[in-house]
Design a protein around this motif. Structure first.
Motif, PDB file in Angstrom:
ATOM      1  N   ASN A 359       0.836  -1.190   0.000  1.00 31.23           N
ATOM      2  CA  ASN A 359       0.000   0.000   0.000  1.00 31.23           C
ATOM      3  C   ASN A 359       0.873   1.243   0.000  1.00 31.23           C
ATOM      4  O   ASN A 359       1.764   1.380   0.818  1.00 31.23           O
ATOM      5  CB  ASN A 359      -0.903   0.004   1.234  1.00 31.23           C
ATOM      6  CG  ASN A 359      -2.003  -1.021   1.099  1.00 31.23           C
ATOM      7  OD1 ASN A 359      -2.240  -1.548   0.002  1.00 31.23           O
ATOM      8  ND2 ASN A 359      -2.656  -1.322   2.213  1.00 31.23           N
ATOM      9  N   VAL A 360       0.581   2.122  -0.943  1.00 26.26           N
ATOM     10  CA  VAL A 360       1.416   3.306  -1.096  1.00 26.26           C
ATOM     11  C   VAL A 360       0.612   4.551  -0.728  1.00 26.26           C
ATOM     12  O   VAL A 360      -0.516   4.730  -1.185  1.00 26.26           O
ATOM     13  CB  VAL A 360       1.945   3.416  -2.539  1.00 26.26           C
ATOM     14  CG1 VAL A 360       2.639   4.744  -2.758  1.00 26.26           C
ATOM     15  CG2 VAL A 360       2.881   2.257  -2.836  1.00 26.26           C
ATOM     16  N   THR A 361       1.206   5.390   0.132  1.00 27.13           N
ATOM     17  CA  THR A 361       0.607   6.691   0.429  1.00 27.13           C
ATOM     18  C   THR A 361       1.573   7.762  -0.072  1.00 27.13           C
ATOM     19  O   THR A 361       2.699   7.459  -0.443  1.00 27.13           O
ATOM     20  CB  THR A 361       0.378   6.871   1.939  1.00 27.13           C
ATOM     21  OG1 THR A 361       1.623   6.755   2.591  1.00 27.13           O
ATOM     22  CG2 THR A 361      -0.578   5.829   2.475  1.00 27.13           C
ATOM     23  N   LEU A 362       1.118   9.013  -0.086  1.00 24.22           N
ATOM     24  CA  LEU A 362       1.975  10.090  -0.577  1.00 24.22           C
ATOM     25  C   LEU A 362       3.088  10.347   0.422  1.00 24.22           C
ATOM     26  O   LEU A 362       2.853  10.427   1.620  1.00 24.22           O
ATOM     27  CB  LEU A 362       1.164  11.374  -0.755  1.00 24.22           C
ATOM     28  CG  LEU A 362       0.038  11.327  -1.772  1.00 24.22           C
ATOM     29  CD1 LEU A 362      -0.579  12.711  -1.907  1.00 24.22           C
ATOM     30  CD2 LEU A 362       0.527  10.825  -3.118  1.00 24.22           C
ATOM     31  N   LEU A 363       4.298  10.484  -0.085  1.00 24.66           N
ATOM     32  CA  LEU A 363       5.411  10.850   0.776  1.00 24.66           C
ATOM     33  C   LEU A 363       5.955  12.183   0.285  1.00 24.66           C
ATOM     34  O   LEU A 363       6.444  12.283  -0.841  1.00 24.66           O
ATOM     35  CB  LEU A 363       6.504   9.778   0.737  1.00 24.66           C
ATOM     36  CG  LEU A 363       7.706  10.129   1.602  1.00 24.66           C
ATOM     37  CD1 LEU A 363       7.353  10.044   3.081  1.00 24.66           C
ATOM     38  CD2 LEU A 363       8.887   9.229   1.290  1.00 24.66           C
ATOM     39  N   ILE A 364       5.841  13.217   1.124  1.00 27.96           N
ATOM     40  CA  ILE A 364       6.342  14.535   0.732  1.00 27.96           C
ATOM     41  C   ILE A 364       7.728  14.700   1.312  1.00 27.96           C
ATOM     42  O   ILE A 364       7.899  14.918   2.505  1.00 27.96           O
ATOM     43  CB  ILE A 364       5.387  15.641   1.204  1.00 27.96           C
ATOM     44  CG1 ILE A 364       4.027  15.421   0.535  1.00 27.96           C
ATOM     45  CG2 ILE A 364       5.945  17.016   0.851  1.00 27.96           C
ATOM     46  CD1 ILE A 364       2.953  16.313   1.043  1.00 27.96           C
ATOM     47  N   GLU A 365       8.725  14.547   0.446  1.00 29.17           N
ATOM     48  CA  GLU A 365      10.111  14.681   0.884  1.00 29.17           C
ATOM     49  C   GLU A 365      10.438  16.159   0.973  1.00 29.17           C
ATOM     50  O   GLU A 365      10.120  16.933   0.066  1.00 29.17           O
ATOM     51  CB  GLU A 365      11.043  14.022  -0.141  1.00 29.17           C
ATOM     52  CG  GLU A 365      10.812  12.531  -0.304  1.00 29.17           C
ATOM     53  CD  GLU A 365      11.885  11.711   0.361  1.00 29.17           C
ATOM     54  OE1 GLU A 365      12.428  12.197   1.381  1.00 29.17           O
ATOM     55  OE2 GLU A 365      12.171  10.611  -0.124  1.00 29.17           O
ATOM     56  N   GLN A 366      11.107  16.534   2.063  1.00 24.48           N
ATOM     57  CA  GLN A 366      11.457  17.939   2.261  1.00 24.48           C
ATOM     58  C   GLN A 366      12.264  18.472   1.081  1.00 24.48           C
ATOM     59  O   GLN A 366      12.021  19.563   0.581  1.00 24.48           O
ATOM     60  CB  GLN A 366      12.267  18.054   3.545  1.00 24.48           C
ATOM     61  CG  GLN A 366      12.308  19.471   4.077  1.00 24.48           C
ATOM     62  CD  GLN A 366      13.109  19.554   5.350  1.00 24.48           C
ATOM     63  OE1 GLN A 366      13.547  18.551   5.913  1.00 24.48           O
ATOM     64  NE2 GLN A 366      13.312  20.762   5.826  1.00 24.48           N
ATOM     65  N   LYS A 367      13.210  17.640   0.623  1.00 26.35           N
ATOM     66  CA  LYS A 367      14.089  18.081  -0.472  1.00 26.35           C
ATOM     67  C   LYS A 367      13.267  18.342  -1.743  1.00 26.35           C
ATOM     68  O   LYS A 367      13.451  19.366  -2.406  1.00 26.35           O
ATOM     69  CB  LYS A 367      15.153  17.023  -0.734  1.00 26.35           C
ATOM     70  CG  LYS A 367      16.264  17.516  -1.615  1.00 26.35           C
ATOM     71  CD  LYS A 367      17.368  16.461  -1.751  1.00 26.35           C
ATOM     72  CE  LYS A 367      17.988  16.544  -3.128  1.00 26.35           C
ATOM     73  NZ  LYS A 367      18.145  15.227  -3.759  1.00 26.35           N
ATOM     74  N   ALA A 368      12.349  17.417  -2.041  1.00 22.64           N
ATOM     75  CA  ALA A 368      11.531  17.569  -3.251  1.00 22.64           C
ATOM     76  C   ALA A 368      10.677  18.827  -3.144  1.00 22.64           C
ATOM     77  O   ALA A 368      10.549  19.595  -4.101  1.00 22.64           O
ATOM     78  CB  ALA A 368      10.651  16.342  -3.442  1.00 22.64           C
ATOM     79  N   ALA A 369      10.108  19.056  -1.955  1.00 25.51           N
ATOM     80  CA  ALA A 369       9.250  20.229  -1.765  1.00 25.51           C
ATOM     81  C   ALA A 369      10.059  21.512  -1.922  1.00 25.51           C
ATOM     82  O   ALA A 369       9.613  22.466  -2.568  1.00 25.51           O
ATOM     83  CB  ALA A 369       8.582  20.181  -0.394  1.00 25.51           C
ATOM     84  N   ILE A 370      11.263  21.527  -1.353  1.00 25.10           N
ATOM     85  CA  ILE A 370      12.095  22.738  -1.443  1.00 25.10           C
ATOM     86  C   ILE A 370      12.512  22.988  -2.888  1.00 25.10           C
ATOM     87  O   ILE A 370      12.396  24.106  -3.395  1.00 25.10           O
ATOM     88  CB  ILE A 370      13.328  22.615  -0.516  1.00 25.10           C
ATOM     89  CG1 ILE A 370      12.876  22.688   0.950  1.00 25.10           C
ATOM     90  CG2 ILE A 370      14.334  23.724  -0.821  1.00 25.10           C
ATOM     91  CD1 ILE A 370      13.962  22.402   1.950  1.00 25.10           C
TER      92      ILE A 370
END
Ligand SMILES: Nc1ncnc2c1ncn2[C@@H]1O[C@H](COP(=O)(O)OP(=O)(O)O)[C@@H](O)[C@H]1O
Ligand SMILES: [Mg+2]
Lengths: 403, 232
Positions: A359-370
């Motif tokens: 099961n996959v949920t959204l993962l918001i990586e700090q680096k990707a967001a920045i």
């Protein structure tokens, strides 16, 4: 006050007044579009990062734990695995070990048969490195002295909606008897004691028997094909590797990452797709800002001409528009993050996406967001610069009296 | 009337401005030689299309003459770079246009002190000077109002206060009353008259209202881009 700070102050003042005291609807709509552009930029990445994260967890929890010790080159087995375990068990951060035999076998049930890997474990040790014992969907996990009993994953058993139903045994249940032929030719019958489902296609293709059972099949004693080591942290495997070598472990030591390669290549092939959606996202955001600023420069053409006439520098006017654009982008990023964390992440926690790795949920990586925020802000700045730069190209008189 | 260098704030020599539109050339300004004295309130008058605005734009550094020289406050203008010219306008000139063009997002006070802010004054200084300027145009009570809450005449007075904020050497006005009703127009002209009398403000105003001639010190009459002087 230096002239640069003065210029910045005036630019910021103009930008603030235009956004805060200008048309509220335009401001809110622009920020909303920026927010959606940001969500669009983040979404695919978050899914892929979520897939990667789910895979990592699965590989560690159900397949290889954090570190795998394998026989040194040219050896088939690790001799006296207890002595190896003794060397490392007191290293701070090591919280479990499990020595296992791994062998291939043909498993048959009625007309169906197939080739799978069978692991042999000490169930008590196994519980310290693996979550499979907690993932039984039918029957029970092995106990230390079980003989003639086997537990199998749902992809072997079949009938549990796995992805590999066609190669499964077609619906084995607890209590059924399986005929197992090991690679050394030994053939035995086992009663199915339990069936587990890890949600992970690879782990669900394993079968387990007890260590004692396997030693009688192989006719060897006090050996291991691999030793799984559980550590209390993820990502510091290299440090442990170094320490184990220093403590005199001569076997081949590998981190779990070596085994996660398959899925890494899977997500890599999405990178191109990801880059494409990213480029489109930046473009859409840039065009939006461009239009908003362009319309503003057109509707303020005369006023800006007069400001230039009374001695307000062109650079101040350009910068005031760039500031507005950046303001929209920053608000858009913040609003986008709020949408992601307040709506999308909880939604997918409730309704996860089902993938072969679980099961996959959204993962918001700090680096990707920045990175994406910076990208969005830069494209907004460029999109704000272009129309305002163009606007101050025309002469003051044209701006005030031109048509 | 005696004229020495000290007294002259604007001097032009053989000023011409020719517009080229395709093959057609329009000589909007023809060989204008002219001195304006400090503290003078001068009107530029003439028929429509006679070159009034064109003359004002050359003197106000908003356009570049095709030929001739302009010296303002002892500075030969053709030697200024574009950014020096911008700074010159900010420090020494005030402008009032037919379009008042004050920013709708800002209050009267903010509109007025923007040029002072651009000169590097602190917020407090901006507010103090802004209120002084509003006082001169009689709009202190309107300081915090936005333009949409003001009449055309009031907005034009805000524009005048903005023009005065940096204590300009010269105030340029191009038909400042053309869009106003007669009462407001009269108020604006009286305001100019007072500014000129009370603080010695040099004012150069384009107008096409013949009766305005009565209120000014001097009329510069233009015909087809050339000067024909008349007494005020
Ligand atoms: N930008 C321009 N391009 C071409 N011709 C112009 C331009 N500006 C003014 N003119 C012409 O120059 C002449 C003088 O114009 P202007 O100074 O505006 O007159 P006034 O202000 O006295 O009505 C007119 O014939 C006008 O058509
Ligand atoms: Mg005119």
């Amino acid at each position: 006050m230096t002239s640069t700070t003065t210029e910045l102050k005036v630019s910021a003042f103009l930008a603030y007044k235009f956004t805060a005291k200008g048309n509220r609807g335009t401001t809110l709509l622009t920020i909303l579009i920026m927010a959606l552009a940001f969500v669009n930029l983040m979404f695919t990445t978050s899914v892929f990062d979520g897939m990667g994260d789910a895979t990592e967890k699965q590989v560690i929890d159900t397949l290889y734990s954090n570190i795998v010790i394998e026989p040194a080159d040219e050896e088939v087995y690790i001799a006296n695995p207890d002595s190896v375990v003794k060397k490392i068990i007191n290293v701070p951060g090591v919280i479990g070990t499990s020595a296992q035999y791994v062998t291939g076998a043909t498993i048959a049930y009625e007309e169906q048969s197939g080739a799978w890997s069978i692991r042999a474990v000490d169930p008590d040790d196994e519980r310290t490195v693996s979550l499979v014992p907690d993932m039984m969907v039918e029957g029970e996990y092995l106990s230390k002295y079980d003989r003639g009993e086997i537990i199998i994953g749902t992809e072997i058993a079949g009938g549990h909606g796995g992805s590999l139903e066609h190669t499964s045994l077609g619906g084995v249940v607890v209590g059924d008897t399986l005929e197992v032929t090991f690679t050394n030719g030994v053939r035995r019958e086992y009663r199915v004691k339990g069936i587990f489902d890890t949600n992970f296609i690879q782990a669900n293709q394993l079968a387990y028997v007890t260590e004692k059972e396997m030693e009688s099949v192989l006719g060897i004693h006090d050996m291991a094909s691999q030793i799984l080591v559980k550590t209390d942290t993820k990502g510091e495997e290299d440090r442990f590797l170094k320490q184990f070598v220093e403590l005199g472990v001569h076997e081949d030591i590998k981190p779990w990452t070596v085994y996660a390669g398959i899925v890494a290549t899977l997500t890599q092939s999405f990178d191109a797709l990801n880059a494409l959606t990213g480029a489109i996202g930046f473009f859409v955001a840039g065009i939006t800002i461009f239009i908003v600023i362009y319309v503003s420069t057109v509707s303020k053409r005369r006023q800006m001409g007069i400001l230039r006439a009374i001695g307000i520098k062109e650079s101040i006017i350009i910068r005031s528009y760039v500031f507005q654009a950046v303001f929209y982008a920053v608000c858009g990023c913040i609003a986008g993050l709020v949408i992601m964390f307040a709506i999308l992440v909880p939604y997918f926690i409730k309704h996860p996406m089902v993938f072969p790795m679980g099961n996959v949920t959204l993962l918001i990586e700090q680096k990707a967001a920045i990175m994406r925020s910076i990208g969005l802000i830069i494209s907004a700045a460029i999109a704000g610069f272009l129309p305002s730069w163009r606007a101050v190209r025309e002469t003051i008189l044209d701006a005030i009296w031109g048509d | 009337m005696e004229r020495d260098e000290q007294d002259t704030i604007i001097a032009t020599r053989n000023l011409s401005r020719t517009y080229t539109m395709g093959k057609v050339q329009v000589q909007a300004l023809n060989n204008v030689t002219l001195d304006i004295r400090r503290g003078e309130f001068a009107a530029i008058m003439g028929k429509s299309g006679s070159g009034k605005s064109t003359l004002l734009h050359q003197l106000g550094l908003l356009d570049t003459p095709t030929e001739g020289e302009i010296t303002i406050d002892g500075v030969e203008i053709s030697g200024l770079s574009e950014s020096e010219s911008t700074m010159f306008r900010l420090e020494k000139f005030g402008y009032v246009f037919q379009e008042y063009a004050i920013l709708p997002e800002m209050t009267a006070l903010e509109n007025v002190y923007l040029p002072a802010m651009a000169l590097g004054l602190s917020r407090d200084e901006c507010v103090t000077k802004g209120m002084d300027a509003l006082e001169k145009v009689g709009l202190v009570a309107r300081a915090d109002h936005r333009p949409k809450e003001m009449s055309g005449g009031e907005q034009q007075r805000v524009a005048i206060a903005r023009a005065l904020i940096n204590e300009p050497k010269i105030l340029f006005a191009d038909e400042p009353t053309a869009n106003l009703d007669s009462t407001s127009s009269k108020q604006i002209l009286e305001l100019f008259r007072e500014l000129n009398r009370d603080i010695g403000q040099t004012i150069l105003m384009v107008t096409h209202e013949l009766e305005d001639a009565d209120i000014v010190d001097r009329v510069i009459w233009l015909t087809d881009g050339a000067v024909v002087e008349r007494a005020g």
